[in-house]
Write a protein that holds these residues in place. Structure first.
Motif, short mmCIF file in Angstrom:
data_model
loop_
_atom_site.label_atom_id
_atom_site.label_comp_id
_atom_site.label_asym_id
_atom_site.label_seq_id
_atom_site.Cartn_x
_atom_site.Cartn_y
_atom_site.Cartn_z
N ALA A 331 0.82 -0.85 0.00
CA ALA A 331 -0.43 0.10 -0.13
C ALA A 331 0.95 1.18 -0.44
O ALA A 331 0.71 1.98 -0.63
N GLY A 332 1.34 1.29 0.78
CA GLY A 332 3.00 2.78 0.80
C GLY A 332 3.68 3.11 -0.35
O GLY A 332 3.71 4.15 -1.01
N PHE A 333 3.96 1.58 -1.58
CA PHE A 333 5.02 1.47 -2.19
C PHE A 333 3.79 2.21 -3.64
O PHE A 333 4.33 3.49 -4.06
N ILE A 465 -10.82 2.47 -3.52
CA ILE A 465 -10.85 3.65 -2.18
C ILE A 465 -10.09 5.01 -3.06
O ILE A 465 -10.62 5.97 -2.81
N GLU A 466 -8.76 4.59 -3.53
CA GLU A 466 -8.32 6.02 -3.43
C GLU A 466 -9.50 6.28 -4.70
O GLU A 466 -9.28 7.59 -5.08
N SER A 467 -9.82 5.69 -5.06
CA SER A 467 -10.73 6.44 -7.00
C SER A 467 -11.31 6.94 -6.85
O SER A 467 -11.98 8.28 -7.05
N SER A 468 -11.86 5.69 -5.60
CA SER A 468 -13.49 6.47 -5.63
C SER A 468 -13.46 7.97 -4.41
O SER A 468 -14.03 8.71 -4.78
N VAL A 469 -13.00 8.39 -3.39
CA VAL A 469 -12.87 10.12 -2.95
C VAL A 469 -12.26 10.47 -3.87
O VAL A 469 -12.25 11.46 -3.99
N GLU A 470 -11.11 10.20 -4.28
CA GLU A 470 -10.18 11.56 -5.57
C GLU A 470 -11.57 11.59 -6.59
O GLU A 470 -12.13 12.74 -6.98
N ALA A 471 -12.87 10.84 -6.93
CA ALA A 471 -13.72 11.33 -7.88
C ALA A 471 -14.28 12.51 -7.14
O ALA A 471 -14.98 12.93 -8.35
N ARG A 472 -14.54 12.56 -6.30
CA ARG A 472 -15.40 12.84 -5.60
C ARG A 472 -14.88 14.19 -4.77
O ARG A 472 -15.63 15.81 -4.27
N SER A 473 -13.53 14.13 -4.96
CA SER A 473 -12.05 15.65 -4.27
C SER A 473 -12.42 16.82 -4.97
O SER A 473 -12.26 16.14 -6.99
N PRO A 474 -12.29 18.06 -5.24
CA PRO A 474 -12.32 19.29 -6.22
C PRO A 474 -10.82 18.45 -6.58
O PRO A 474 -10.71 19.12 -7.94
N GLY A 475 -10.00 18.37 -6.36
CA GLY A 475 -8.60 18.84 -6.53
C GLY A 475 -8.63 17.14 -7.67
O GLY A 475 -7.39 16.75 -8.57
N GLY A 476 -9.40 16.12 -7.16
CA GLY A 476 -9.19 14.59 -8.31
C GLY A 476 -7.79 14.41 -8.10
O GLY A 476 -7.72 13.82 -6.56
N ALA A 477 -7.55 13.71 -8.57
CA ALA A 477 -6.29 12.33 -8.78
C ALA A 477 -5.17 13.66 -8.19
O ALA A 477 -3.83 12.77 -7.02
N ALA A 478 -5.44 14.62 -8.40
CA ALA A 478 -3.88 15.46 -7.99
C ALA A 478 -3.47 15.72 -6.65
O ALA A 478 -2.99 16.18 -6.02
N SER A 479 -5.20 15.40 -5.74
CA SER A 479 -5.01 15.86 -4.63
C SER A 479 -4.70 14.60 -3.71
O SER A 479 -4.61 13.44 -4.33
N PHE A 480 -4.10 14.98 -2.74
CA PHE A 480 -3.93 14.23 -1.28
C PHE A 480 -5.03 12.84 -0.78
O PHE A 480 -4.67 11.71 -0.27
N GLY A 486 -7.04 5.85 1.35
CA GLY A 486 -6.42 4.91 1.77
C GLY A 486 -5.26 4.19 2.55
O GLY A 486 -4.97 3.40 3.02
N PHE A 487 -4.64 4.85 3.22
CA PHE A 487 -4.44 4.82 4.43
C PHE A 487 -4.20 4.06 5.87
O PHE A 487 -4.10 3.79 6.38
N TRP A 488 -5.70 5.53 5.66
CA TRP A 488 -6.37 4.43 6.99
C TRP A 488 -7.58 3.82 7.58
O TRP A 488 -7.28 2.75 7.82
N PHE A 489 -7.61 3.86 5.35
CA PHE A 489 -8.08 1.81 5.67
C PHE A 489 -7.27 0.98 6.48
O PHE A 489 -7.15 -0.43 6.38
N ALA A 490 -5.70 1.34 5.89
CA ALA A 490 -4.53 0.68 6.14
C ALA A 490 -4.35 0.66 8.05
O ALA A 490 -4.30 -0.70 8.20
N PHE A 491 -4.28 1.49 8.33
CA PHE A 491 -4.16 1.88 9.77
C PHE A 491 -5.47 1.19 10.09
O PHE A 491 -5.26 0.51 11.11
N ALA A 492 -6.95 1.12 9.75
CA ALA A 492 -8.17 0.42 10.62
C ALA A 492 -7.29 -1.28 10.40
O ALA A 492 -7.71 -1.82 11.10
N ILE A 493 -7.18 -1.99 9.70
CA ILE A 493 -6.60 -3.00 8.87
C ILE A 493 -5.40 -3.48 10.54
O ILE A 493 -5.23 -4.80 11.44
N VAL A 494 -4.49 -2.76 10.69
CA VAL A 494 -3.51 -2.88 11.58
C VAL A 494 -3.95 -3.12 12.88
O VAL A 494 -3.70 -3.94 13.51
N GLY A 495 -4.36 -2.06 12.63
CA GLY A 495 -4.99 -2.24 14.21
C GLY A 495 -6.48 -3.69 14.67
O GLY A 495 -6.57 -3.12 15.85
#
Length: 551
Positions: A331-333, A465-480, A486-495
């Motif tokens: 996920a990080g890579f 998850i990344e694509s779904s959020v980017e589709a609703r974000s003003p900056g699209g794929a250029a935003s973080f 995606g990282f919060w999803f990984a955070f939940a898995i580790v938790g």
């Protein structure tokens, strides 16, 4: 008058595995070092096995640097591009279970040599492919070849290094080669893409793996891990080896994994409520249920995932922990590579260099990570590793600005890699120590299958998850924003993993005491005349040490 309890071997008393009179496919005692295998040969063979493990991981990590270029040149969508990675992981994970049984039923030398040779040829062909569907198909078939090498390597390592501390060190070194492949794959892949072309990512693997296959034909002693004949009632029992391969079970599992990944990756483009998404997801769940049911209906010795493995100490929890290490790294890579190259505009080699902290920690830590649990215990060590990973994952959600790399992302990589390495190494060692040596191939397959399944499903979910959020974000794929989700999803898995270990991981001494109490009642019913023939000091046991379901 009942027969007195028989005093078993050291490994039997340690892990609480009762004797059974049912024959198994590979009826061997604890492996002993062959007299003709010199220390120099053992070390050199370990090096070759480590190179094979390195290339298995390299075949995935190197593509993170080259995937943006491959996507552009072959005119692939983001959903199609992720299949270049996932196709290998899926077939690798599913057929690991079959190859694990294969290395237990047949001599693992043949599995290793055949797998490395096949992988080399397929990688050569992948480099010449210019069709996106053809590349994905070749990647999927390459996963089959790669799956043949890992359980065979672990099986051979267990027999080459039978002493417990020596074996733990060898498995740790083997694991560190995977960590090296994870890190160096990014660097080498970036160099090849930037200064040569993306096909060289595949040809590089061919250049290394084919000589390994040829060398091992002559160097691996043929009789080193040759399965011994099954003995029952003083007679050799003929076992039909072909029936020991769970082809139907593996086929069901493969179909379930492919449909699951297809459904997850299609959610963003087709809509989560559409039939093209829901139908594969529902069918995959049904196939998973069918797979586990089928494994209980066939003979234990034939199952790709023997039901009895879940009854070994903490095996189910260890399996769950094994799902997350590759998921975290992958996920990080993926999230940072796409952001650094596509949005910030860094060259592939610059992006790869920024991942160096991961290799700087994982390479030296992996061979020694297993020793830490000797002082603090497995549960505390794994929990500590998961806590560090959780902290690191939370910090990586702040990676939107490249100025945050040194104060936030750099330490996050170090902390998370050390934590993940602790969990990875100790999970691997615990799985082998808690199961019989004759199941080394199967256990190795289960562990590595869990790593790959976690990574394949995880990266597909993260991408969606990344694509779904980017589709609703003003900056699209250029935003973080999508990557942050995606990282919060990984955070939940580790938790969830952390809570599972905290709640369900049982104290080893208490667990072994309970298992030994079961042993006493089980072994007391053995016939004394048969028991007298057991050479317990040499671990030559003519009866099976397969754990019963009541264990």
């Amino acid at each position: 008058m009942s027969a007195p309890a028989i005093q078993g071997s050291e490994s039997e008393l340690k892990y609480g595995v009762p004797f059974s009179e049912s024959p198994t496919l590979v009826e061997t005692s604890a492996p002993s070092k062959p007299a003709e295998t010199s220390n120099l040969l053992r070390i050199f063979l370990l090096l070759l096995f480590c190179l094979a493990q390195f290339l298995d991981v390299f075949n995935i990590s190197a593509l993170f640097s080259s995937l943006p270029v491959i996507t552009s040149e072959l005119d692939m969508t983001s959903g199609q591009a992720i299949w270049v990675i996932s196709a290998y992981q899926l077939t690798f994970a599913a057929f690991l279970l079959l190859s694990g049984r294969l290395s237990d039923v047949y001599n693992p030398k043949y599995s290793f040599v055949g797998g490395t040779a096949f992988l080399g040829v397929l990688s050569l062909g992948a480099g010449f492919t210019r069709q996106k569907i053809g590349l994905i198909v070749l990647r999927g078939i390459s996963g089959l070849a790669g799956a043949m090498t890992i359980p065979a390597s672990l099986n051979l390592i267990v027999h080459l290094f039978p002493e417990e501390k020596e074996q733990a060190r060898a498995i740790g070194v083997f694991g560190s080669s995977g960590a090296a492949g994870n890190m160096l794959g990014l660097i080498i892949g970036a160099l090849l893409v930037q200064y040569a072309s993306w096909p060289w990512v595949f040809w590089f693997a061919t250049i290394i793996i084919l000589p390994i296959s040829v060398l091992c034909i002559f160097l691996i002693p043929t009789k080193m891990a040759e399965p011994e004949p099954v003995i029952k009632n003083g007679e050799i029992v003929k076992v039909e080896k072909a029936k020991g391969l769970d082809i139907i079970g593996v086929a069901i599992l493969t179909a379930a994994l492919i449909l699951l990944i297809f459904g997850v990756t299609s959610g963003t483009t087709s809509g989560w409520g559409t039939a093209i998404v829901l139908a594969p997801l529902f069918i995959s769940v049904a196939l998973f249920a069918l797979f586990f049911w089928y494994e209980t209906r066939i003979p234990e010795e034939n199952a790709a995932l023997p039901p009895s493995v879940w009854f070994y100490p903490n095996f189910a929890v260890l399996f769950a922990v094994a799902l997350f290490p590759y998921l975290w790294w992958t996920a990080g890579f993926y999230l940072f590579t796409s952001y650094w190259q596509d949005i910030i505009g860094w060259q592939p080699i610059i992006s790869a260099i920024h991942f160096l902290p991961i290799g700087m920690v994982a390479l030296p830590a992996m061979p020694f990570a297993g020793n830490i649990s000797r002082y603090f215990g497995l549960k505390r060590t794994i929990l500590f590793g998961l806590v560090l990973t959780l902290i690191s994952t939370g910090l990586q959600t702040l990676g939107a600005n490249k100025s945050h790399y040194w104060p936030i992302i750099f330490p996050a990589f170090i902390i998370g890699t050390f934590g993940t390495t602790l969990a990875y190494a100790n999970t691997s060692i615990a799985m082998f120590h808690n199961t019989p040596a004759r199941m080394a191939g199967t256990v190795g397959a289960i562990f590595n299958s869990a790593l790959q399944v976690g990574a394949a499903i995880g990266i597909s979910a993260v991408t969606s998850i990344e694509s779904s959020v980017e589709a609703r974000s003003p900056g699209g794929a250029a935003s973080f924003k999508g990557r942050e989700a995606g990282f919060w999803f990984a955070f939940a898995i580790v938790g969830v993993e952390l809570l599972a270990v905290l709640i369900f991981f049982r104290d080893e001494k208490k667990h072994n005491d309970e298992r030994q109490s079961v042993d006493a009642s089980t072994t007391s019913s053995l016939d004394i005349s048969k028991a007298s023939s057991l050479d317990l000091e040499k671990n030559t046991v003519p009866l099976s040490t397969t754990p019963t379901l009541s264990a």
